[in-house]
Design an enzyme around this catalytic site. Structure first.
Site, PDB file in Angstrom:
ATOM      1  N   THR A 151     -11.892 -65.757 -40.670  1.00  0.00           N
ATOM      2  CA  THR A 151     -12.183 -64.418 -40.146  1.00  0.00           C
ATOM      3  C   THR A 151     -12.792 -64.518 -38.749  1.00  0.00           C
ATOM      4  OG1 THR A 151     -12.624 -63.572 -42.360  1.00  0.00           O
ATOM      5  CG2 THR A 151     -13.577 -62.339 -40.506  1.00  0.00           C
ATOM      6  N   VAL A 180      -9.010 -58.205 -51.488  1.00  0.00           N
ATOM      7  CA  VAL A 180      -9.870 -57.979 -50.329  1.00  0.00           C
ATOM      8  C   VAL A 180     -11.083 -58.881 -50.461  1.00  0.00           C
ATOM      9  CG1 VAL A 180     -11.287 -56.320 -49.065  1.00  0.00           C
ATOM     10  CG2 VAL A 180      -9.111 -55.589 -50.058  1.00  0.00           C
TER      11      VAL A 180
END
Length: 320
Positions: A151, A180
């Protein structure tokens, strides 16, 4: 007030370099965050974020992103959005909503379309080849299909003392459809409060969420800990807790920034990199060493390392 930006991974350096020009002019930290992350999202060779991001098990690119304003504590987040460019901008727009500020899947897509965001097929031919290679490696070599979850997360403070945070990711490579992770989840993937500071995480989302680690770091900074102390303490404690309770811990890496412009990082892996720019420091990439004796250490990336990185991410994808 001294402006500063810190971000996870080497892939953020071009973005924070450009955004730093705006911060130097006195621009708002939130706009700098958006600009920097958009540059990461738009670069097709960064295979864990945005355009060219790695697909799920159905070979579909589902993207997650979040934005937080440290002054108002407003949050916007999306999960599992497909075929829309620049999810960070969609998340930032959502942060203006009093209700319905975290949308997922079809709801996120419908919102983005209604608000006029650009539709783009985010699956590139290069990402397809990564997918095909991983399928083969999983079958032939027994490798994990889930390797790859970097990320981009950032925190910034501007000349007016306003802070903001943002994240963007394509999530776990070959994840289940609809999965998620921590990245768009407030307190886990990110958290920022202009009166204290902020933090952002990267690693295995399923484990990062077990410790609400970004909020924990901000809480420790509120108690007076320097960002480096707070990051080391939070990562070490979560890592040890997971090993004690579950037998193992996934990747955990953190960047943190307080409202004085001081920063810190921590990681339980080798190979974590981060990028920093400030009023006092030129854009710099650092290489981290795994936390040892309660402390994370790091060194400035060498020219040779940076050149090797550039070559590696752009090299052709071959099949053995």
């Amino acid at each position: 007030m001294k402006w500063t930006m810190i971000a996870t991974w080497r892939m953020a350096i071009e973005g924070i370099t450009e955004a730093s020009k705006d911060l130097e002019k006195g621009c708002f930290s939130g706009n700098a965050i958006e600009k920097a992350i958009k540059m990461v999202e738009d670069f097709p060779y960064y295979k864990s974020v945005g355009y060219g991001g790695l697909p799920n098990e159905k070979c579909q690119v589902e993207l997650d992103a979040a934005y937080m304003d440290g002054d108002t504590l407003s949050i916007g987040a999306i999960g599992g959005i497909t075929d829309f460019k620049n999810p960070i901008s969609i998340a930032k727009k959502l942060s203006e909503e009093r209700f319905n500020c975290f949308l997922v899947g079809l709801g996120a897509n419908e919102y983005a379309q209604k608000e006029g965001f650009e539709r783009v097929n985010m699956l590139t031919d290069r990402a397809k080849r990564h997918y095909q290679k991983r399928i083969r490696e999983t079958i032939d070599k027994g490798l994990s299909p889930y390797a790859g979850h970097d990320t981009v997360g950032m925190i910034a403070i501007d000349k007016n003392g306003k802070m903001a945070a943002g994240t963007s990711t394509s999530g776990l490579f070959m994840k289940k459809k609809g999965r998620v992770g921590d990245s768009p989840v407030s307190g886990s993937g990110f958290y920022v409060d202009s009166e204290i500071g902020g933090a952002s995480a990267t690693g295995l989302g399923e484990d990062l969420m077990k410790g609400c680690i970004s909020y924990e770091i901000v809480r420790l900074m509120k108690e007076g800990l320097h960002p480096q102390q707070a990051a080391d303490k939070a990562v070490l404690e979560l890592n040890e807790k997971l090993i004690k309770r579950r037998g193992k811990s996934g990747d955990i890496s953190i960047v943190a920034l307080n409202n004085k412009g001081e920063w810190g990082v921590a990681t339980n892996i080798e190979g974590f990199t981060f990028s920093v720019v400030s009023e006092d420091e030129h854009p710099t990439v650092y290489l981290c060493n795994k936390i040892n004796n309660g402390q994370t250490t790091y060194d400035v990336a060498t020219k040779e390392w940076l050149e090797a990185y550039e070559k590696r991410i752009k090299s052709p994808i071959t099949f053995d």
